[in-house]
Scaffold this motif. Structure first.
Motif, short mmCIF file in Angstrom:
data_model
loop_
_atom_site.label_atom_id
_atom_site.label_comp_id
_atom_site.label_asym_id
_atom_site.label_seq_id
_atom_site.Cartn_x
_atom_site.Cartn_y
_atom_site.Cartn_z
N ASN A 91 -2.64 6.51 16.20
CA ASN A 91 -2.42 6.72 14.77
C ASN A 91 -2.43 8.20 14.41
O ASN A 91 -3.25 8.68 13.65
N LEU A 92 -1.50 8.93 15.02
CA LEU A 92 -1.60 10.39 15.03
C LEU A 92 -1.45 11.01 13.65
O LEU A 92 -2.11 11.98 13.33
N LEU B 244 8.24 9.06 12.58
CA LEU B 244 9.52 9.75 12.65
C LEU B 244 10.55 9.06 11.77
O LEU B 244 11.26 9.72 11.01
N SER B 245 10.63 7.75 11.84
CA SER B 245 11.65 7.08 11.02
C SER B 245 11.33 7.26 9.54
O SER B 245 12.23 7.46 8.72
N TYR B 246 10.06 7.24 9.21
CA TYR B 246 9.68 7.47 7.81
C TYR B 246 10.02 8.89 7.39
O TYR B 246 10.61 9.12 6.33
N SER B 247 9.66 9.86 8.24
CA SER B 247 9.89 11.25 7.86
C SER B 247 11.38 11.55 7.75
O SER B 247 11.81 12.27 6.85
N LEU B 248 12.17 10.99 8.66
CA LEU B 248 13.61 11.22 8.58
C LEU B 248 14.17 10.66 7.28
O LEU B 248 15.05 11.26 6.66
N ALA C 194 2.79 8.86 5.68
CA ALA C 194 2.81 8.82 7.14
C ALA C 194 1.53 8.21 7.68
O ALA C 194 1.54 7.55 8.72
N THR C 195 0.42 8.41 6.98
CA THR C 195 -0.84 7.80 7.41
C THR C 195 -0.74 6.29 7.42
O THR C 195 -1.35 5.61 8.24
N ASN C 196 0.02 5.79 6.48
CA ASN C 196 0.15 4.34 6.35
C ASN C 196 1.06 3.77 7.42
O ASN C 196 0.69 2.85 8.14
N THR D 161 0.83 -1.20 0.00
CA THR D 161 0.00 0.00 0.00
C THR D 161 0.86 1.25 0.00
O THR D 161 0.53 2.24 -0.64
N GLY D 162 2.00 1.19 0.71
CA GLY D 162 2.89 2.34 0.76
C GLY D 162 3.43 2.73 -0.59
O GLY D 162 3.75 3.90 -0.83
N GLU D 163 3.54 1.76 -1.50
CA GLU D 163 4.03 2.09 -2.83
C GLU D 163 2.97 2.81 -3.66
O GLU D 163 3.26 3.37 -4.69
N GLU D 164 1.73 2.75 -3.21
CA GLU D 164 0.65 3.40 -3.95
C GLU D 164 0.28 4.75 -3.39
O GLU D 164 -0.52 5.46 -3.99
N LEU D 165 0.80 5.07 -2.23
CA LEU D 165 0.48 6.35 -1.61
C LEU D 165 1.63 7.32 -1.84
O LEU D 165 2.78 6.92 -1.88
#
Lengths: 450, 164, 187
Positions: A210-211, A136-140, A120-122, A110-114
């Protein structure tokens, strides 16, 4: 040969069983190297890649006292949908094999489609007890591919939120661990204190779990007015309550009987199994990414890394309890040192224009529309960013092909890796200790299966 | 840029893939030798093993001399004593991807390799129990491959008027 | 003892109403936590939200002792047969609350791994929206279910596919929550 009153792991002679394929046995634990041991305990219930067939058990064995039972996936103490196949000798666990995948959500697909904005929602739904560290790890990872700098205030907000999240995650751990051991009061207390933090999260980000609060480029919103008072109340209350938990649990005879010396793991075994987090620190290895490979502003705050000595259940409990106190220390410093300024990067590439400008400027409207429909483009490359979640090292491996969506997103989930230690920890213990092992390893199934 | 240990296989290509990350690009034959040399050199922890399918992004930038294949296995090793990470990207093959298993070096890679097998169909030679880990046993296909659809179901609105 | 000796300190009513009233107040949920929603379900049972007010705090571990299944979280293709088995093991009468969008529709995860709506596997009585639903939403769903039990038929006939809990002919169900117990009130 076998004396049922002696625990299987304490027998002097190796447990050897005549089978149709010759004698097969289990060596004693000290005589087995860590690698071989994990191969033995981890994969024994499958032969040649086929699922284990119960009808193929050789019932004619002379010494056959073992029994294979299935625990889960719908079991109250497996913390979700973990399934464990246990081979029992009387009441003692010889072998265990976790079977996972009952919550496989296909998040990496799903992350490859967003787009990166939606991503971050995923990821926040992976480890649902510490959503901030996932984001945080994703955003970094995204930010290091983009090469943008995050304002200082955003960094400190992120740090404070992830420490609050660490406390709430450990509180749930204390609660469920208490419930697994029969201490229902701890369950009530843990969830009671957690509500304080969740109320603050709701005030800040709009949701309890799920902030989707930490996003590439900063955070979603500034802290609400009067946040210092809220956070100070949280710190004061929980700091005081940790001593209540201490009184309730630490010296309690039943609790100690089930925790002290149960299910030990050595540092060598832990490292061989790639275990991180409190499970690794309980063996005495002072490895905490916040200290050893600092990210955000962790090198500017003062805190201790808690380590254990024996690697048993009690050490893991004590580490989590004291980590809550350390987190409170960090949060208090965050309140003092919180800088002023922007809460998100002003780079127009990732940040939408402010709400007021959309009404008056056509360009701002188009920009806003583009950002939320197509998303921003990220330069080609790949990156692995690792941070310390309440359960260990959570890493995000991101491959970008230059488009607005990640080409591949992989999350190194600490629970997934830590779960490999479960068969080793359970081995030789009793069935009731197996419950405490699952509890103290603290796997979050959403993160295990993703 | 790190110096590779002396007993590493000759001819491994290294490159800075990003600011702080160091990449090694061994061939399939060099892969196991390189990892065992790195392990002896102080990389105690195998942090991550994952697969990548480059079917739709074959023109990715790789250092000179690396032959791109469709599948890649990415291994992240961590040295606690030196506080350093190294990333190893193996070109695993196009038709029938296969690399050596790291199980004998790092038993903790067992579940991660099984996951890569389950999701991409990459064979890890020497793995003790290479079976599906996340999907059901009888599942067909490897979901994270790029030619495997996401399985999106069109959203139905049951009460909506008219034929849809 | 004759009826006159009772001195009129009793109520009369239909047995059906009595059964419904009793059932409504003694629903025992099964612990069937799957994902994020399970944490909120536990939080609802905790001190702040106190699900015990409605007699709902006894989460039974064995499905045979439970009569309400709260499907809390996303249901994967691998979990679906297990879920159905747990449902089949529960005794009639039994109810299902689908908690959260993942259980109700698949939610964010419209992909190969997730069952797009748990109503493809088990019949659902109440859907609770949210991702995850806050404990208040879950409580509202539970109270809605209580109301359905109170106004529904004693014997549910699920096979017909009709929403049997609604008493269409006599009194259309109105979601008045919370409700006072009206024992023996004529319709």
């Amino acid at each position: 040969m076998s004396d049922p009153t002696v625990r299987a792991a304490e027998r002097l002679e190796p447990l050897v069983v005549e089978t149709s394929e010759g004698a097969q046995g289990l060596q004693r634990r000290e005589a087995t190297p860590a690698g071989e041991l994990s191969r033995e305990v981890g994969s024994v219930l499958r032969v040649d890649g086929h699922a284990f067939d119960p009808s193929s058990i050789d019932y004619e064995r002379r010494d056959d006292e073992t029994m294979i039972i299935n625990m889960g996936p719908s079991h109250p103490s497996t913390h979700g949908v973990l399934r464990i196949m246990l081979e029992l000798d009387g009441e003692f666990v010889l072998r265990a094999k976790p079977v996972i995948g009952y919550l496989h959500t296909g998040m990496e697909k799903t992350g490859e489609e967003l787009s990166y904005v939606q991503g971050a929602t995923n990821v926040t739904r992976m480890d649902y007890l510490s959503p901030v560290t996932n984001e945080l790890s994703y955003s970094l990872a995204v930010e290091s591919l983009l090469g943008i700098e995050v304002p200082e205030r955003a960094t400190w907000i992120r740090m404070m939120m992830s420490e609050l999240n660490r406390i709430s995650s450990h509180l749930v751990w204390m609660a469920t661990n208490g419930m697994d051991l029969g201490s229902t009061s701890m369950m009530i207390y843990g969830f009671r204190e957690r509500e304080l933090i969740l109320a603050f999260f709701e005030k800040t980000a709009g949701l309890r779990l799920n902030l989707n609060y930490v996003r590439p480029g900063g955070v979603a919103a500034d802290l609400p007015d009067g946040w210092e008072d809220d956070v100070t109340v949280i710190c004061d209350t929980i700091d005081e309550r940790t001593y209540e938990y201490d009184q309730l649990l630490t010296g309690q005879p039943i609790f100690r009987e089930r925790m002290v010396g149960v299910a030990p793991i050595t540092a060598e075994e832990a490292l061989a199994l790639s275990v991180t987090g409190p499970l690794l620190r309980s063996t005495g290895v002072p490895w905490d990414l916040r200290r050893t490979m600092p990210y955000l502003a962790y090198d500017q705050v003062d805190f201790d890394v808690i380590v254990g000595t024996y690697g048993d259940n009690f050490d893991r409990y004590a580490i989590r309890l004291n980590e809550m106190r350390e987190s409170i220390r960090i949060i208090r410093q965050c309140i003092e040192m919180m800088p002023r300024g922007d809460y998100r990067s002003q780079d127009p590439k990732v940040t939408p224009p402010p709400r007021a400008r959309i009404g008056e400027s056509m360009e701002a409207l188009i920009h806003h529309f583009k950002l939320f429909t197509e998303g921003f483009h990220v330069p080609q490359g790949e990156v692995y960013s690792a941070i310390e979640s309440p359960r260990g090292e959570i890493g995000c491996y991101l491959v970008s092909d230059g488009g607005p969506k990640p080409y591949r997103i992989h999350v190194r989930a600490p629970s997934f890796v830590n779960l490999q230690a479960v068969p080793l920890l359970m081995r030789g213990g009793s069935m009731s200790d197996a419950i405490t092992v699952i509890s103290t390893v603290d796997p979050i199934m959403g993160e295990v299966d993703r | 840029m790190i110096e590779l240990p002396a007993n590493a296989p000759a001819g491994v290509i290294t490159a800075d893939v990003l600011k702080s990350d160091i990449g090694c690009f061994p061939t399939r034959e060099q892969y196991f030798g390189l990892v065992s040399a790195l392990k002896a050199d102080g990389f105690e922890l195998c942090a991550d093993v994952c697969g990548v399918d480059y079917l739709e992004y074959a023109e990715r930038s790789l250092p000179e001399g690396v032959l791109p294949t469709r599948f890649e296995v990415v291994v992240n090793l961590l040295s606690m004593s030196r506080r350093q990470r190294v990333r190893i990207r193996v070109q695993a093959g196009t038709e029938s991807p296969a690399v050596d298993s790291l199980f004998t070096l790092y038993p903790g890679s067992e579940a991660m390799e099984r996951e890569a097998f389950d999701m991409f169909g990459i064979i890890f030679n020497g793995h003790p129990d290479l079976t599906r880990i996340l999907m059901p046993e009888d599942w067909e296909g490897h979901p994270l491959r790029k030619d495997y659809g996401a399985g999106r179901v069109p959203v139905q609105f049951k009460e909506a008027p008219g034929p849809r | 003892m004759a009826l006159e000796d009772l001195q009129h300190n009793f109520l009369t009513g239909r047995i059906e109403d009595l059964v419904r009233w009793a059932r409504r107040a003694s629903v025992w949920p099964a612990t069937f936590g799957l994902a994020c929603c399970a944490i909120e379900m536990m939080a609802a049972g905790g001190a702040d939200f106190d699900l015990a007010r409605y007699g709902m705090e006894v989460f039974r571990n064995s499905p045979r002792q439970a009569d309400l299944m709260i499907v809390a979280g996303r249901v994967s293709q691998k979990m679906a047969p297990v879920l159905r088995q747990v449902y089949d093991q529960m005794m009639e009468p039994k109810w299902v609350i689908s908690m959260g969008v993942c259980a109700s529709t698949g939610g964010l995860f419209n992909n190969y791994a997730i069952v797009q709506g748990v109503d493809q596997i088990v019949p659902v009585d109440v859907y609770a929206p949210g991702c995850p639903p806050s404990p208040e939403t879950l409580m509202h769903a539970i109270l809605t279910l209580h109301e359905q039990i109170r106004t529904g038929e004693i014997l549910k006939r699920r096979s017909s596919g009709e929403p049997t809990h609604l008493d269409h002919q006599e009194s259309p169900w109105t979601p008045e929550v919370p409700v006072a117990v009206r024992l023996g009130t004529p319709k």
